[in-house]
Design an enzyme around this catalytic site. Structure first.
Site, PDB file in Angstrom:
ATOM      1  N   ARG A   9     -28.479 -36.672 -21.893  1.00  0.00           N
ATOM      2  CA  ARG A   9     -28.002 -36.011 -23.103  1.00  0.00           C
ATOM      3  C   ARG A   9     -26.573 -35.528 -22.881  1.00  0.00           C
ATOM      4  O   ARG A   9     -26.091 -35.409 -21.749  1.00  0.00           O
ATOM      5  CB  ARG A   9     -28.902 -34.850 -23.487  1.00  0.00           C
ATOM      6  CG  ARG A   9     -28.726 -33.583 -22.661  1.00  0.00           C
ATOM      7  CD  ARG A   9     -29.640 -32.463 -23.135  1.00  0.00           C
ATOM      8  NE  ARG A   9     -29.315 -31.240 -22.435  1.00  0.00           N
ATOM      9  CZ  ARG A   9     -30.112 -30.163 -22.399  1.00  0.00           C
ATOM     10  NH1 ARG A   9     -31.284 -30.190 -23.008  1.00  0.00           N
ATOM     11  NH2 ARG A   9     -29.731 -29.073 -21.749  1.00  0.00           N
TER      12      ARG A   9
ATOM     13  N   LYS B  26       0.837  -1.203   0.000  1.00  0.00           N
ATOM     14  CA  LYS B  26       0.000   0.000   0.000  1.00  0.00           C
ATOM     15  C   LYS B  26       0.869   1.248   0.000  1.00  0.00           C
ATOM     16  O   LYS B  26       0.524   2.256  -0.626  1.00  0.00           O
ATOM     17  CB  LYS B  26      -0.918  -0.009   1.220  1.00  0.00           C
ATOM     18  CG  LYS B  26      -1.762   1.259   1.373  1.00  0.00           C
ATOM     19  CD  LYS B  26      -2.677   1.178   2.578  1.00  0.00           C
ATOM     20  CE  LYS B  26      -3.486   2.475   2.728  1.00  0.00           C
ATOM     21  NZ  LYS B  26      -4.448   2.409   3.839  1.00  0.00           N
TER      22      LYS B  26
ATOM     23  N   HIS C 242      -9.556 -29.438 -34.478  1.00  0.00           N
ATOM     24  CA  HIS C 242     -10.371 -28.315 -34.001  1.00  0.00           C
ATOM     25  C   HIS C 242     -11.313 -28.731 -32.871  1.00  0.00           C
ATOM     26  O   HIS C 242     -12.499 -28.422 -32.868  1.00  0.00           O
ATOM     27  CB  HIS C 242     -11.141 -27.671 -35.154  1.00  0.00           C
ATOM     28  CG  HIS C 242     -10.257 -27.137 -36.237  1.00  0.00           C
ATOM     29  ND1 HIS C 242      -9.304 -26.171 -36.009  1.00  0.00           N
ATOM     30  CD2 HIS C 242     -10.157 -27.470 -37.545  1.00  0.00           C
ATOM     31  CE1 HIS C 242      -8.652 -25.919 -37.150  1.00  0.00           C
ATOM     32  NE2 HIS C 242      -9.153 -26.696 -38.092  1.00  0.00           N
TER      33      HIS C 242
END
Length: 512
Positions: free
Chosen positions: A508, A138, A275
């Site tokens: 799924r 700081k 890809h």
């Protein structure tokens, strides 16, 4: 008040600290230190003042409290250009601190060890160290703060020239806040796991840079590769590169996709990826046959692709791989004979990856503009579901084998996804299409006559029977799909009409 240059040294990692402290002494710094660091310096003959001599208060609670004192933190936070600050230091007899060298208790290293108790982990949570670092950072315009041993030489070179420039002090302060943020993130994650908090209100993740990359997906994009330092599973970040040029952003993406796929197989398997989609997958009793099947699955797309295998690459398989241009080969090991063959190609990247590491329950992160999506990685398999066969005909034993392969692969193909498999290999893959029929047509075009008697997998249900109709034209004899559409019966009827067996999984595999 005499302007004494004072340096505070308190480090867990003692690497280079004696040499650094010796140089600071020679530059006229008074050295203040704590506990183990003080002992290390004294044993090396370095003159050092103990922290208790500065605070006039003993280290207590077995060292838990030693630096949390106004004589330390006022010295860290005082602004040397603020006369009120200087006057207060003089009135209280406090000496300012010009340089802070602190690194923290090894919390990350501790929790990475096997069998560590909660008490041991908690005892390695540093309190005073981060507080000193943050205070010094700081006040970076007036205090030089060092958290990494590799910075010592550069800091010394500046000090030997006179002083550390403010611009460099600011860089050091940035490193401090990155370091303490990462440190706190490890602690936060440790406690989140301890209380089994699945979705905390504030998500803290921290990664460490493995390497800067030449560029990202395209040359105009900057990129870097980071790793989770506590990740215990199979990872490219832990790979040993045995040959070839540096990995690119796209290489890493594709290689990660190939690695994730091959980990789903227990039998000898070869995965060819282009890809981030599989273009050819083969399984067999031996690696050479598996690779030949993967190659046959799409001998065009595999060119310039990435191959991952789950067995040691032997000389015969290496010779086959060498016949075409591949970017990367990933394997748990390579025989010396295989290396002799493959390293003849100087640019071919060979990655040795330990595939025997524990299977972790991974999370998947996806960035969106201004945000982050988090989900569990899709690790669902047919073992996790109860399948059903709603059609008149049941799959044959061989068809079941092809269905299982197609279902393993379709999980890794971009949606909408269709995979056609036959005889322990994929023969057609349709990836990333806007409609399912389009994906199927691409897969059938690639498969050609190999579609006859093949199995088809779809990552999601059929909202209408058109994909079944295309499958029937191509000669597909069995289908696996999640089911669950309001119009499932239309697809069931179409399968019955054409003598196709169809399996519902109830699960799924969307992949976006």
């Amino acid at each position: 008040m005499a302007q004494t240059k004072r340096a505070l040294l308190s480090v867990s990692n003692k690497e280079g600290i004696v040499e650094f402290a010796t140089q600071l002494n020679q530059l006229g710094y008074e050295l203040v230190s704590t506990g183990g660091t003080k002992r290390t310096l004294e044993e090396a003959g370095v003159t050092v003042t103990g922290i208790s001599d500065v605070t006039e208060f003993p280290e207590i609670l077995q060292g838990r409290v030693k630096t949390l004192h106004p004589h330390i933190h006022a010295g860290l936070l005082a602004q040397k250009t603020n006369q009120d600050h200087i006057q207060q230091l003089e009135e209280l007899g406090i000496t300012g601190i010009d340089l802070v060298v602190v690194n923290l208790y090894p919390f990350k290293e501790t929790i990475a060890k096997e069998g560590i108790t909660e008490a041991e982990a908690i005892e390695n949570i540093d309190i005073g160290g981060p507080t000193m670092l943050r205070a010094a950072a700081k006040n970076f315009e007036h205090v030089t703060v060092v958290v990494q041993p590799e910075t010592y030489s550069e800091v010394l070179s500046y000090l030997q020239e006179g002083d550390v420039p403010v611009s460099y002090k600011k860089q050091l302060a940035a490193k401090v806040f990155q370091h303490t943020a990462s440190y706190d993130a490890h602690i936060a994650n440790y406690f989140a796991e301890a209380i089994e908090e699945e979705a905390p209100a504030q998500l803290t993740k921290t990664y460490e840079k493995v390497q800067s990359l030449r560029y990202g997906e395209n040359p105009h994009q900057q990129a870097a590769f980071y790793q989770d330092p506590l990740y215990k599973g199979v990872s490219l970040a832990h790979a040993e590169q045995l040959n070839g040029k540096e990995l690119s952003f796209n290489n890493i993406q594709d290689a990660n996709a190939a690695l994730s796929m091959v980990l789903d197989f227990t039998e000898p398997a070869a995965i060819a990826v282009k890809h981030m989609n599989p273009c050819g997958v083969g399984v067999a009793d031996d690696l050479l046959s598996a690779y030949e099947r993967a190659y046959a699955g799409d001998p065009v797309s595999i060119f310039g692709g990435i191959v991952a295998v789950n067995r040691e690459v032997d000389e015969a398989t290496a010779a086959k791989m060498k016949e075409i241009f591949l970017e990367i080969i990933i394997a748990p090991s390579f025989s010396q004979e295989a290396l002799n063959v493959l390293t003849q190609k100087k640019n071919l990247r060979l990655l040795k990856v330990d595939m025997e590491k524990e299977k972790t329950s991974d999370q998947q992160l996806a960035t969106v503009r201004g945000g982050l999506l988090v989900q569990d990685v899709d690790q669902g398999t047919l073992d996790d579901v109860t399948t059903s066969v709603p059609t008149d005909r049941q799959p044959t034993e061989q068809e079941w084998e092809d269905l299982k392969l197609a279902w393993k692969v379709v999980k890794h193909v971009k949606s909408n996804a269709i995979v056609v498999a036959k005889g322990h290999q994929t023969v057609g893959v349709g990836a990333g299409q806007m409609n399912r029929v389009g994906a199927a047509k691409i897969a059938f075009e690639q498969a050609g006559d190999h579609s006859n008697g093949a199995a088809l997998a779809s990552d999601a249900f059929f909202p209408m029977p058109d994909t079944v109709e295309e499958a029937a034209k191509a000669g597909v004899t069995t289908i696996i799909q999640p089911g669950g559409s309001k119009r499932d019966q239309d697809s069931i009827d179409a399968c019955n009409q054409h003598g196709i067996a169809m399996v519902f999984t109830g699960m799924r595999h969307f992949k976006h």
